[in-house]
Design an enzyme around this catalytic site. Structure first.
Site, PDB file in Angstrom:
ATOM      1  N   LEU A  65      19.431  -2.020   0.583  1.00 26.70           N
ATOM      2  CA  LEU A  65      17.991  -2.312   0.598  1.00 26.70           C
ATOM      3  C   LEU A  65      17.520  -2.450  -0.847  1.00 26.70           C
ATOM      4  CD1 LEU A  65      15.076  -2.194   2.020  1.00 26.70           C
ATOM      5  CD2 LEU A  65      15.113   0.225   1.430  1.00 26.70           C
TER       6      LEU A  65
ATOM      7  N   ARG B 156      -0.742  -2.499   6.314  1.00 28.77           N
ATOM      8  CA  ARG B 156      -1.701  -1.717   5.531  1.00 28.77           C
ATOM      9  C   ARG B 156      -2.200  -0.553   6.364  1.00 28.77           C
ATOM     10  NH1 ARG B 156      -6.223  -3.282   1.125  1.00 28.77           N
ATOM     11  NH2 ARG B 156      -6.802  -1.142   0.606  1.00 28.77           N
TER      12      ARG B 156
ATOM     13  N   ARG C  55      -7.897  14.635  -4.427  1.00 25.52           N
ATOM     14  CA  ARG C  55      -7.188  13.383  -4.143  1.00 25.52           C
ATOM     15  C   ARG C  55      -5.702  13.425  -4.535  1.00 25.52           C
ATOM     16  NH1 ARG C  55      -9.972   8.883  -3.254  1.00 25.52           N
ATOM     17  NH2 ARG C  55      -8.324   7.713  -4.317  1.00 25.52           N
TER      18      ARG C  55
ATOM     19  N   GLY D 274      -6.317   9.515  -0.691  1.00 25.65           N
ATOM     20  CA  GLY D 274      -7.507  10.261  -1.127  1.00 25.65           C
ATOM     21  C   GLY D 274      -8.267  10.814   0.064  1.00 25.65           C
ATOM     22  N   ARG D 275      -8.486   9.953   1.076  1.00 23.94           N
ATOM     23  CA  ARG D 275      -9.224  10.392   2.271  1.00 23.94           C
ATOM     24  C   ARG D 275      -8.442  11.463   3.030  1.00 23.94           C
ATOM     25  NH1 ARG D 275      -9.956   4.539   4.332  1.00 23.94           N
ATOM     26  NH2 ARG D 275      -8.604   4.197   2.525  1.00 23.94           N
TER      27      ARG D 275
ATOM     28  N   ARG E  42      -7.990  -5.585   4.291  1.00 22.67           N
ATOM     29  CA  ARG E  42      -8.026  -6.517   3.155  1.00 22.67           C
ATOM     30  C   ARG E  42      -6.708  -6.440   2.416  1.00 22.67           C
ATOM     31  NH1 ARG E  42     -12.176  -2.737   1.981  1.00 22.67           N
ATOM     32  NH2 ARG E  42     -11.420  -1.017   0.725  1.00 22.67           N
TER      33      ARG E  42
ATOM     34  N   SER F 239      -2.302  -0.626  -8.451  1.00 23.07           N
ATOM     35  CA  SER F 239      -2.785  -1.989  -8.710  1.00 23.07           C
ATOM     36  C   SER F 239      -3.408  -2.079 -10.108  1.00 23.07           C
ATOM     37  CB  SER F 239      -3.833  -2.378  -7.666  1.00 23.07           C
ATOM     38  OG  SER F 239      -5.039  -1.662  -7.885  1.00 23.07           O
TER      39      SER F 239
ATOM     40  N   HIS G 187      -1.870  12.150  -2.934  1.00 21.92           N
ATOM     41  CA  HIS G 187      -0.828  11.300  -3.537  1.00 21.92           C
ATOM     42  C   HIS G 187       0.540  11.996  -3.458  1.00 21.92           C
ATOM     43  CE1 HIS G 187      -3.881   8.576  -4.727  1.00 21.92           C
ATOM     44  NE2 HIS G 187      -4.385   9.316  -5.691  1.00 21.92           N
TER      45      HIS G 187
ATOM     46  N   ASP H  17      -2.231   3.093   1.818  1.00 17.43           N
ATOM     47  CA  ASP H  17      -3.615   3.412   1.471  1.00 17.43           C
ATOM     48  C   ASP H  17      -4.100   4.614   2.275  1.00 17.43           C
ATOM     49  OD1 ASP H  17      -6.011   3.095   0.164  1.00 17.43           O
ATOM     50  OD2 ASP H  17      -6.757   1.525   1.485  1.00 17.43           O
TER      51      ASP H  17
ATOM     52  N   ARG I  73      -9.770   3.763 -12.124  1.00 16.42           N
ATOM     53  CA  ARG I  73     -10.088   5.074 -11.518  1.00 16.42           C
ATOM     54  C   ARG I  73     -10.317   6.116 -12.616  1.00 16.42           C
ATOM     55  NH1 ARG I  73      -6.770   5.810  -5.850  1.00 16.42           N
ATOM     56  NH2 ARG I  73      -7.452   3.820  -4.975  1.00 16.42           N
TER      57      ARG I  73
END
Ligand code: IPE
Ligand code: IPE
Ligand code: MG
Length: 249
Positions: A132, A189, A34, A24-25, A195, A66, A38, A21, A72
């Site tokens: 993996l 996270r 944004r 974008g920031r 969250r 998600s 990515h 996460d 979005r």
């Protein structure tokens, strides 16, 4: 001693789940849009996958898109889907060389056809690899997953092929997208959010959570090692007392 050397090789989590996460920031901080974030985030994914192979993690599940992310702006969703197709196509040969098996969980049928096909191709290419298993959570949400599983179970009961008394935790787990993987011991996270955003609600029941303020494009190998070391310094009690755990070990 560098960070990697501080890792106890005898206590590596088998399965690590990551909510990447903050793309974008991160982009905003650079004065970019944004999507730029990515793109940069893909470099972090590449590094973390390499690091996971190096330390001997067997399963790495990455939350890439998600169910809620469909809400979005269309330009961002389209750009993410394009990035996904391009990334899978570029990275698949290297993943294959490194012994990584690519898998995916989520409502994959809801992905654009080009994306779905690229994914299927890469999964086929890497299916025999054993170092993996990299699991991409795409168009995934835990509530969707659990609802789908409940429907399947209810249908079996309705048809008479399953008795309600035989519904157990193992049976429910065997109807989830993750049926072939052990539950993650560690969930990471990034970006300072505390969250789980509809990620692996069932499977994370006893996972250790590791939160960092770093934004995903800044999260690199050493940060991943730090998270593993953090995990190794915890006492996992599973409802027992500290004294009981000390006796066991
Ligand atoms: C995570 O970064 C990537 C995806 C959800 C696809 P974000 O895009 O959520 O970045 P922030 O949280 O808005 O900074
Ligand atoms: C969670 O990140 C989903 C992914 C990383 C793919 P979000 O940025 O979408 O989550 P919220 O909206 O902050 O909870
Ligand atoms: Mg976010």
């Amino acid at each position: 001693m560098n960070t990697a050397e501080k890792i106890n090789k005898l206590n590596i989590p088998k399965h690590i789940a990551i909510i990447m996460d903050g793309n974008g920031r991160w982009a905003k901080q650079q004065g970019e849009d944004r999507i730029f974030g990515h793109h940069e985030g893909v470099n972090s994914v590449r590094e973390i996958v390499e690091a996971a192979v190096e330390v001997g993690v067997k399963y790495l599940t990455i939350y890439a898109f998600s169910t809620e992310n469909w809400n979005r702006p269309k330009e961002e969703v389209d750009a993410l889907m394009e990035l996904l197709v391009a990334t899978i196509s570029i990275e698949a040969p290297q993943l294959n060389k490194n012994g990584v098996k690519l898998e995916a969980i989520g409502n994959l049928k809801s992905l654009p056809p080009a994306c779905y096909e690229e994914l299927q191709e890469a999964m086929k290419l890497t299916e025999k690899n054993t170092k993996l298993t990299l699991v991409l959570a795409l168009s995934y949400s835990a509530k969707w997953e659990i609802t789908t599983a409940m429907k399947e179970i209810a249908e079996k009961v309705e048809k008479g092929t399953l008795a309600a008394k035989d519904i157990s935790e193992d049976l429910i787990a065997s109807h989830l997208c993750t049926k072939n993987y052990p539950d993650p011991e560690l969930m990471i996270r990034t970006s300072g959010e505390h969250r789980i955003s509809n990620f692996l609600l069932w499977q994370l029941a006893y996972a250790e959570f590791y939160f960092t303020d770093k934004l995903w494009p800044d999260f690199r190998k050493n940060d991943f090692y730090e998270a593993i070391i953090g995990y190794q310094n915890r006492e996992r009690r599973f409802g027992k007392t500290s004294e009981q755990i000390a006796k066991q070990s």
